[in-house]
Design an enzyme around this catalytic site. Structure first.
Site, mmCIF file in Angstrom:
data_model
loop_
_atom_site.group_PDB
_atom_site.id
_atom_site.type_symbol
_atom_site.label_atom_id
_atom_site.label_comp_id
_atom_site.label_asym_id
_atom_site.label_seq_id
_atom_site.Cartn_x
_atom_site.Cartn_y
_atom_site.Cartn_z
ATOM 1 N N CYS A 1 -86.510 -58.818 44.933
ATOM 2 C CA CYS A 1 -85.243 -58.668 44.201
ATOM 3 C C CYS A 1 -84.107 -59.314 44.982
ATOM 4 C CB CYS A 1 -84.944 -57.187 43.971
ATOM 5 S SG CYS A 1 -83.383 -56.907 43.090
ATOM 6 N N CYS B 1 -62.292 -60.581 47.907
ATOM 7 C CA CYS B 1 -63.731 -60.395 47.677
ATOM 8 C C CYS B 1 -64.503 -61.611 48.193
ATOM 9 C CB CYS B 1 -64.019 -60.143 46.197
ATOM 10 S SG CYS B 1 -63.512 -61.498 45.128
ATOM 11 N N GLU C 1 -51.493 -60.888 35.054
ATOM 12 C CA GLU C 1 -52.942 -61.048 34.824
ATOM 13 C C GLU C 1 -53.110 -62.132 33.759
ATOM 14 O OE1 GLU C 1 -56.104 -59.774 35.772
ATOM 15 O OE2 GLU C 1 -56.818 -61.033 34.131
ATOM 16 N N CYS D 1 -83.526 -48.744 40.789
ATOM 17 C CA CYS D 1 -82.569 -49.474 41.613
ATOM 18 C C CYS D 1 -81.847 -48.443 42.468
ATOM 19 C CB CYS D 1 -81.575 -50.232 40.741
ATOM 20 S SG CYS D 1 -80.277 -51.026 41.712
ATOM 21 N N ASP E 1 -54.919 -59.541 44.294
ATOM 22 C CA ASP E 1 -56.356 -59.224 44.281
ATOM 23 C C ASP E 1 -57.058 -60.339 43.509
ATOM 24 O OD1 ASP E 1 -58.846 -58.081 44.221
ATOM 25 O OD2 ASP E 1 -58.285 -56.374 42.968
ATOM 26 N N CYS F 1 -80.539 -56.869 46.870
ATOM 27 C CA CYS F 1 -80.304 -56.310 48.210
ATOM 28 C C CYS F 1 -81.003 -57.185 49.243
ATOM 29 C CB CYS F 1 -80.851 -54.894 48.307
ATOM 30 S SG CYS F 1 -80.001 -53.724 47.239
ATOM 31 N N GLN G 1 -63.778 -52.315 39.661
ATOM 32 C CA GLN G 1 -64.274 -52.304 41.033
ATOM 33 C C GLN G 1 -65.685 -51.719 40.971
ATOM 34 O OE1 GLN G 1 -62.967 -53.844 43.466
ATOM 35 N NE2 GLN G 1 -60.916 -54.245 42.673
ATOM 36 N N CYS H 1 -86.252 -49.172 48.693
ATOM 37 C CA CYS H 1 -86.510 -49.579 47.302
ATOM 38 C C CYS H 1 -87.827 -50.357 47.188
ATOM 39 C CB CYS H 1 -85.357 -50.451 46.800
ATOM 40 S SG CYS H 1 -85.605 -50.998 45.094
HETATM 41 C C1 LIG Z 1 -60.964 -59.242 41.567
HETATM 42 S S1 LIG Z 1 -60.343 -58.977 39.961
HETATM 43 C C2 LIG Z 1 -59.159 -57.731 40.322
HETATM 44 C C3 LIG Z 1 -58.677 -56.955 39.132
HETATM 45 C C4 LIG Z 1 -57.894 -55.671 39.464
HETATM 46 N N1 LIG Z 1 -56.942 -55.866 40.514
HETATM 47 C C5 LIG Z 1 -58.825 -54.535 39.801
HETATM 48 O O1 LIG Z 1 -58.794 -54.065 40.960
HETATM 49 O O2 LIG Z 1 -59.567 -54.088 38.933
HETATM 50 C C6 LIG Z 1 -59.422 -60.435 39.743
HETATM 51 C C7 LIG Z 1 -58.577 -60.495 38.495
HETATM 52 O O3 LIG Z 1 -57.899 -61.761 38.498
HETATM 53 C C8 LIG Z 1 -57.805 -62.213 37.182
HETATM 54 N N2 LIG Z 1 -57.564 -63.666 37.231
HETATM 55 C C9 LIG Z 1 -58.499 -64.643 37.411
HETATM 56 N N3 LIG Z 1 -57.898 -65.851 37.386
HETATM 57 C C10 LIG Z 1 -56.574 -65.625 37.206
HETATM 58 C C11 LIG Z 1 -55.452 -66.486 37.078
HETATM 59 N N4 LIG Z 1 -55.588 -67.819 37.146
HETATM 60 N N5 LIG Z 1 -54.237 -65.932 36.892
HETATM 61 C C12 LIG Z 1 -54.095 -64.590 36.827
HETATM 62 N N6 LIG Z 1 -55.122 -63.725 36.934
HETATM 63 C C13 LIG Z 1 -56.352 -64.238 37.113
HETATM 64 C C14 LIG Z 1 -59.128 -61.812 36.559
HETATM 65 O O4 LIG Z 1 -59.057 -61.800 35.161
HETATM 66 C C15 LIG Z 1 -59.330 -60.425 37.180
HETATM 67 O O5 LIG Z 1 -58.757 -59.433 36.370
#
Ligand SMILES: C[S@@+](CC[C@H](N)C(=O)[O-])C[C@H]1O[C@@H](n2cnc3c(N)ncnc32)[C@H](O)[C@@H]1O
Length: 425
Positions: free
Chosen positions: A72, A381, A309, A152, A355, A75, A258, A66
């Site tokens: 930038c 993550c 969520e 990009c 997650d 990366c 994602q 790139c």
């Molecule tokens: C890494 S994302 C994963 C979303 C989903 N699993 C996906 O793969 O698309 C984390 C998620 O956690 C939610 N989140 C953040 N804080 C939270 C909380 N205190 N209680 C419940 N969910 C929460 C966010 O809104 C988001 O949707």
């Protein structure tokens, strides 16, 4: 002690790089014992610290493709060949799990996602004194500066194709006064644009935005203030939609996705592979931090899913899609930091998938550690949060059955992982 290079009385230190650090910088020790973090260098390279200038390149060094590599901030490791790059990412997961106390974990090879596949970008915007607009990622080492991108290599070309038209449109958008951002999500329905602006768009600007949306095939443009959490639709020309396991969901503006379709597929594969082998017809899975249902709908092929969520717009979108898709996913709005699932609630589930956001799931871990769930599948993550949370599970007698590093953010220092925990032998 490393040698010193001197020229006309000015001396610079040469060092040999020991390793790549967590941020992608080369690590070395200066003659005075100070730890050095040097950008753009690789393990084994002899480097002049001032610059830094590579004096003896590593065989793992490649030409970054790139033209924006360097300035930038997007990366940081384009100069590293794919093989050692993947090994570095895998090593970071091994290290994160070792720090938590798990030794000899069967960590799989890194699932690397290809260039030109990222479907989500948050582009910074800066109005210049001449009225033109810089659009791109924050500069490396100077987050106040925006690297004005012509291209990009990680983004999907359909998003890259919007750079120039966006820049031209924003030039004549008065509600971008000094700074803002353009969040692009590439949905099945096309690009979805959320503008963060430091001014408020008037009627004329909305008309111009609608014309821009039509010309560029963008079904929806939404807007919000710089720190706003609630957005407003500025132009809507058609429905927005993205499907998870064939179930269409209508995401709110700026929704979490994602980062790449390939990364999403790798996460889904590793999560499904981590479920208990035998789930009865009545089995239920708890899914925490469900977002729009990226994992909920694939999981619902194996068992009924109770999806939790906290973001109201995401839960509403997930709930609406779940109701139309046969009722195997039930969405519940719940803040899992304030109100984690209690031990009694966990008894209803055969397995649990979480997650969490970057901060991890500290508040939820004690109840999970004590639970008798068949499996806990942790999608991470943030290796540091994973270390902290996995340590709690180790204390509760859990072992790791599988761990998969997933590199959705090619050439960055970020790392995602799916880790499957089980109890007993
Ligand atoms: C890494 S994302 C994963 C979303 C989903 N699993 C996906 O793969 O698309 C984390 C998620 O956690 C939610 N989140 C953040 N804080 C939270 C909380 N205190 N209680 C419940 N969910 C929460 C966010 O809104 C988001 O949707």
């Amino acid at each position: 002690m490393p040698p010193l290079s001197c020229f006309q009385g000015y001396c610079v230190v040469d060092v040999v790089i020991d390793a790549l650090g967590a941020a992608g910088d080369g690590l070395a020790v200066a003659p005075d014992g100070a730890r050095l973090f040097l950008p753009g260098v690789l393990p084994g390279e002899r480097v002049q610290v001032e610059g830094p200038v590579v004096l003896s390149p590593s065989p793992d060094r490649v030409d970054p493709p790139c033209p924006h590599y360097g300035p930038c901030g997007g990366c940081v490791t384009q100069h590293l060949a794919l093989g050692p790059y993947s090994a570095w990412k895998r090593g970071r997961l091994v290290e994160a799990l070792e720090r938590a106390g798990f030794r000899d974990v069967p960590v799989a090879a890194t699932e690397v996602t290809p260039p030109a596949t990222r479907r989500r970008a948050d582009l910074a915007l800066r109005r210049r004194p001449d009225g033109s607009v810089a659009l791109g990622f924050h500069a490396r080492g100077d987050s106040a500066r925006v690297e004005d991108l012509s291209t990009c290599f990680v983004l999907d070309p359909r998003l890259v194709a919007l750079f120039e038209p966006l820049r031209a449109m924003l030039r004549s958008l008065p509600s971008l006064r000094r700074e803002g951002s353009a969040m692009l999500n590439l949905l099945d329905s096309g690009p979805d644009l959320l503008l963060r602006l430091d001014g408020t768009p008037g009627v004329q600007e909305r008309t111009a935005l609608a014309a821009f949306a039509k010309a560029q095939g963008i079904p929806r443009i939404a807007g919000t203030s710089l720190k706003g959490t609630v957005s407003e639709t500025l132009a809507q020309l058609g429905p927005v939609s993205i499907a998870f396991a064939g179930v269409p969901v209508a995401p709110p503006p700026g929704a979490f996705l994602q980062a790449t379709p390939q990364g999403e597929a790798a996460i889904v594969r590793a999560v499904l592979a981590g479920l208990p082998k035998k789930l009865t017809g009545k089995a239920r899975i708890a899914e925490l931090h469900a977002g729009l249902g990226t994992l909920s709908f694939p999981l619902s092929a194996a068992a009924r899913v109770a999806a939790y969520e906290s973001a109201p717009e995401a839960v509403a979108a997930l709930d609406a899609a779940a109701r139309k898709s046969g009722g195997r996913v039930v969405a519940t709005k719940r803040d899992l930091v304030r109100q984690p699932l209690a031990p009694k609630e966990l008894e209803a589930f055969a397995a649990l998938v979480l997650d969490p956001p970057f901060s991890g799931a500290a508040e939820q871990m004690p109840a999970l550690a004590r639970s008798s769930l068949g499996r806990i599948v942790y999608v991470s993550c943030n290796p540091a949060a994973l270390t902290r949370d996995a340590k709690v599970l180790l204390g509760g007698g859990w072992r790791i059955e599988a761990a998969t590093p997933i590199d959705q953010f090619l050439w960055s220092a970020q790392l995602e992982a799916v880790v499957v925990f089980a109890k007993g032998k």
